[in-house]
Write a protein that holds these residues in place. Structure first.
Motif, PDB file in Angstrom:
ATOM      1  N   LYS A 274      -7.032  -2.035  -5.282  1.00 16.61           N
ATOM      2  CA  LYS A 274      -7.397  -2.458  -6.638  1.00 16.61           C
ATOM      3  C   LYS A 274      -8.900  -2.693  -6.769  1.00 16.61           C
ATOM      4  CE  LYS A 274      -3.017  -4.346  -8.285  1.00 16.61           C
ATOM      5  NZ  LYS A 274      -2.180  -3.515  -7.441  1.00 16.61           N
ATOM      6  N   ALA A 275      -9.552  -3.051  -5.663  1.00 19.67           N
ATOM      7  CA  ALA A 275     -10.998  -3.233  -5.714  1.00 19.67           C
ATOM      8  C   ALA A 275     -11.723  -1.892  -5.701  1.00 19.67           C
ATOM      9  CB  ALA A 275     -11.467  -4.080  -4.539  1.00 19.67           C
ATOM     10  N   ASN A 276     -10.998  -0.835  -5.309  1.00 19.26           N
ATOM     11  CA  ASN A 276     -11.574   0.499  -5.152  1.00 19.26           C
ATOM     12  C   ASN A 276     -12.426   0.510  -3.875  1.00 19.26           C
ATOM     13  OD1 ASN A 276     -13.307   2.813  -5.260  1.00 19.26           O
ATOM     14  ND2 ASN A 276     -12.759   3.058  -7.414  1.00 19.26           N
TER      15      ASN A 276
ATOM     16  N   LYS B 162     -16.138   1.230  -4.058  1.00 18.47           N
ATOM     17  CA  LYS B 162     -16.935   0.149  -4.638  1.00 18.47           C
ATOM     18  C   LYS B 162     -17.064  -1.011  -3.654  1.00 18.47           C
ATOM     19  CE  LYS B 162     -15.864   1.122  -9.483  1.00 18.47           C
ATOM     20  NZ  LYS B 162     -15.236   0.605 -10.719  1.00 18.47           N
TER      21      LYS B 162
ATOM     22  N   ASP C 285      -9.763   1.438 -13.664  1.00 19.64           N
ATOM     23  CA  ASP C 285      -9.390   0.919 -12.345  1.00 19.64           C
ATOM     24  C   ASP C 285      -8.822  -0.493 -12.372  1.00 19.64           C
ATOM     25  OD1 ASP C 285     -10.201   3.248 -11.089  1.00 19.64           O
ATOM     26  OD2 ASP C 285     -12.277   2.567 -10.929  1.00 19.64           O
TER      27      ASP C 285
ATOM     28  N   SER D  86     -11.672  -4.157 -10.085  1.00 22.21           N
ATOM     29  CA  SER D  86     -12.724  -3.146 -10.046  1.00 22.21           C
ATOM     30  C   SER D  86     -13.840  -3.481 -11.029  1.00 22.21           C
ATOM     31  CB  SER D  86     -12.131  -1.765 -10.358  1.00 22.21           C
ATOM     32  OG  SER D  86     -13.130  -0.771 -10.317  1.00 22.21           O
ATOM     33  N   TYR D  87     -13.467  -4.001 -12.198  1.00 20.47           N
ATOM     34  CA  TYR D  87     -14.478  -4.397 -13.179  1.00 20.47           C
ATOM     35  C   TYR D  87     -15.368  -5.507 -12.618  1.00 20.47           C
ATOM     36  CZ  TYR D  87     -16.599  -6.524 -17.286  1.00 20.47           C
ATOM     37  OH  TYR D  87     -17.502  -7.047 -18.176  1.00 20.47           O
TER      38      TYR D  87
ATOM     39  N   MET E 281     -15.993  -6.095  -9.516  1.00 21.78           N
ATOM     40  CA  MET E 281     -16.850  -5.507  -8.483  1.00 21.78           C
ATOM     41  C   MET E 281     -18.078  -4.850  -9.118  1.00 21.78           C
ATOM     42  SD  MET E 281     -15.261  -5.961  -5.498  1.00 21.78           S
ATOM     43  CE  MET E 281     -15.841  -4.658  -4.455  1.00 21.78           C
ATOM     44  N   ASP E 282     -17.852  -4.150 -10.235  1.00 25.10           N
ATOM     45  CA  ASP E 282     -18.971  -3.503 -10.938  1.00 25.10           C
ATOM     46  C   ASP E 282     -20.013  -4.529 -11.364  1.00 25.10           C
ATOM     47  OD1 ASP E 282     -17.980  -0.918 -10.721  1.00 25.10           O
ATOM     48  OD2 ASP E 282     -16.862  -1.022 -12.603  1.00 25.10           O
TER      49      ASP E 282
END
Length: 656
Positions: free
Chosen positions: A46-48, A51, A639, A643-644, A646-647
């Motif tokens: 889920k974190a990708n 990333k 994602d 993920s958001y 993390m961005d």
């Protein structure tokens, strides 16, 4: 035949190693206070992974680890497809923590450890690496275990326990400058409450030898006071020292410091000894594992991270320093305190663009049934129309007032009565008197227990205040002024089938000129500690209190405008308790109110325009568990929420 036997044995060993790697939960002892489970597979997914690697690279993780690993967490030797676990356990002498995770490449993992030193053979096929004092890392081909220990500083406060290990309590008392006689009668050094007799020839202490750790279990030690003879300290020196001589004070301080160093050395030695003993027992499997029921509660339907407390009541007692509280000396026994709580679970999960914290606590049968009766009330359906597209936020709670008033005396007597020891009968008598005095049915008619607080936008309010002007001689003169303030508009409403008592109180306030009434709306003037007037409206079976007469006037005339907020209405109807804030509306509201968050927060507030609502909800009692949930809807991405986040972190790191 022999070759077949070898193949079968090899297969069994392989299967055993696989089971060992997969079932790390079985390595967790049963007597833990807290277990944390990490769903590494879902976290990475889920974190990708890309990333996550980028984030670790920008944070300097790979560089600090001293390896390249091709800047990929998959090359660290850690098996990211299996859960990892962390737990805490303690006795009265020491607290242990352990973090367990699976390995898929021992060689890669060992590269991370080069800075800590060379691994050494430990026990049961494990190697060990020494870390800072009180912690160690052990690992084999399939598992890595980080174990640490912290001594309980109050454990050695018991004189008999301290004496058993050679720890001597020392107090250094400086001589009063103006009282020679008082000083002569003062005990300068006290060890284990032993009386110290001072001779005319005061001597310096001998150097102490390093302590030897005694092989003991770090558990409760119960010794009779007579079993330990309190040691007597002889302060010995080679020359006589006069008490008024400065060197006399130096000798006292030296004795004080030497003994404290020895005490610390003994404690540190015991800590290391107990840590090694604990690690040896863990690796040998000498502890009974968590029960299958507890294991299922840790693993079943786990989100990204789960915290599990097997015994909430025991954890609470362990965190309460009741022996040092005044209540203990007043006969209040907190160790007899009962909560009715069993186990507790807290989950951190992602559902698309929504992040959730889900918590629940198991209740014993009596408390579960009692709580169900107290919360056996649905929200008033008339509340729905007051949640509109203008609503910034709301809070709703639904309690069965009659059941609450009926059950509370029994609840207090059962779960809190044990606190008072011999005074328990007084508490029970008082609660019985309260139960007789209250008319639960009558009170429930006045206020059944459903409440809704709604914040609907902003409004400008005129506020009178006192200012001062000064003449040439600095004499002050009061001047009444008026200013405008932009404040949130709120309405608090609750159901009331019998409004006679409330209406009588309002009319009494009007008759005494405390308030006034116009078109059925009661208004109460501002006071020194109240910024704006308050208004009350009785409409049908609802009582409404607000800081805005215009809103109440619209409600009185049935002119509430705007479509309903379907998300808020759904939250309210489906839960016993609910509260929510529409984050999209916050930036404009703060701007209109003239609130400046500063440059540091301005950009973040601007981004809230893309967010949804943050909500806290509870369905009450489900089965025998009290449940509560907190959720935040983040901006929609392909994602998902993690993920958001993390961005956003990567963006901040790029700014540095």
């Amino acid at each position: 035949m022999k070759s077949k036997f070898i193949l079968v044995a090899f297969a069994c060993l392989s299967f055993g190693a696989s089971v060992q790697a997969q079932d790390l939960i079985k390595q967790v002892p049963e007597d833990v206070e807290l277990v944390a489970a990490f769903n590494l597979k879902d976290i990475v997914q889920k974190a990708n992974a890309n990333k996550l690697n980028e984030l670790l690279q920008k944070a300097g993780f790979f560089e600090k680890a001293g390896i390249s690993a091709n800047n990929d967490i998959k090359n660290l030797g850690v098996d990211l497809s299996k859960p990892a676990y962390f737990y805490t356990k303690k006795t009265d002498s020491i607290s242990f923590t352990e973090f367990l995770f699976s390995l898929n490449n021992k060689g890669q993992f060992e590269q991370l450890l080069h800075a800590a030193g060379e691994p050494k053979a430990f026990s049961n096929g494990y190697s060990s690496v020494s870390l800072k004092a009180g912690s160690m890392l052990v690992y084999n081909d399939h598992i890595a275990r980080f174990i640490s220990a912290t001594a309980n500083p109050t454990f050695f406060d018991n004189d008999s326990i301290a004496g058993r290990y050679g720890i001597k309590k020392v107090d250094y008392i400086a001589r009063p400058a103006d009282d020679e006689d008082a000083w002569a009668d003062t005990t300068v050094v006290a060890m284990d409450s032993a009386a110290v007799v001072w001779d005319e020839a005061v001597k310096l202490p001998e150097q102490v030898s390093p302590p030897v750790a005694i092989d003991v279990e770090p558990d409760t030690v119960e010794l009779a006071a007579a079993e330990i003879q309190p040691p007597v300290v002889d302060v010995v020196g080679s020359e006589e020292v006069e008490m008024h001589d400065p060197s006399y004070y130096d000798s006292l301080y030296t004795a004080y410091e030497d003994q404290n160093r020895k005490n610390d050395s003994i404690r540190n030695g015991l800590l290391e000894k107990w840590l090694l003993n604990e690690a040896t027992r863990l690796l040998a499997g000498n502890y009974k594992s968590l029960s299958s029921t507890d294991q299922e509660k840790v693993q079943k339907n786990m989100g990204l991270i789960r915290l599990y407390v097997p015994h909430v009541e025991d954890l609470y007692r362990g965190l309460t320093p009741y022996t040092s509280l005044p209540y203990y000396y007043m006969g209040i026994k907190l160790d007899k305190f009962k909560t009715g709580y069993q186990d507790g679970i807290l989950d951190f999960a992602q559902e698309g663009s929504v992040l959730k914290l889900k918590g629940s606590v198991g209740l014993d049968k009596g408390l579960a049934e009692m709580t169900k009766r107290m919360y056996a009330r649905k929200p008033n359906s008339k509340f729905s129309k007051y949640l509109t597209d203008k609503t910034l936020g709301f809070f709703n709670v639904n309690i069965n007032s009659e059941a609450y008033l009926t059950e509370m005396p029994a609840y207090m007597a059962k779960y809190y009565g044990g606190l008072l020891g011999p005074q328990q009968d007084v508490l029970e008598w008082g609660l019985m008197a309260l139960e007789i005095a209250l008319d639960e049915k009558a009170i429930a008619q006045v206020m059944p227990g459903d409440h809704l607080v709604v914040v609907n936008g902003l409004r400008k309010f005129k506020k009178d205040y006192i200012d001062y002007t000064y003449d040439d001689d600095y004499n002050a003169t009061e001047v009444k002024k008026t200013k405008e303030e932009t404040l949130p508009v709120f309405i608090w409403m609750f159901t009331s089938k019998d409004q006679r008592l409330i209406k009588k109180g309002l009319e009494m306030a009007v008759s005494k000129h405390v308030g006034q009434v116009h078109d059925g709306i009661y208004a109460f003037s501002t006071k020194k500690n109240v910024d704006v007037p308050m208004y009350v409206l009785l409409k049908e079976d609802l009582v409404m209190v607000s800081n805005d007469s215009l809103s109440l006037n619209d409600i009185r005339r049935n002119k509430m405008s705007g479509p309903t907020n379907k998300d808020f209405v759904k939250l309210m109807k489906q839960n016993k308790m609910s509260a929510a804030v529409d984050l999209k509306k916050l930036p404009d509201m703060l701007k209109e109110m003239g609130v400046s968050p500063g440059k540091q927060w301005e950009e973040m507030l601007t981004q809230l325009n893309q967010y949804g609502s943050t909500a806290i909800t509870s369905k009450g009692i489900v089965g025998n568990r009290a449940e509560v949930e907190m959720s935040t809807r983040l901006p929609q991405t392909n994602d998902g929420a993690i993920s958001y986040l993390m961005d956003q972190i990567i963006i901040e790191l790029n700014k540095k």
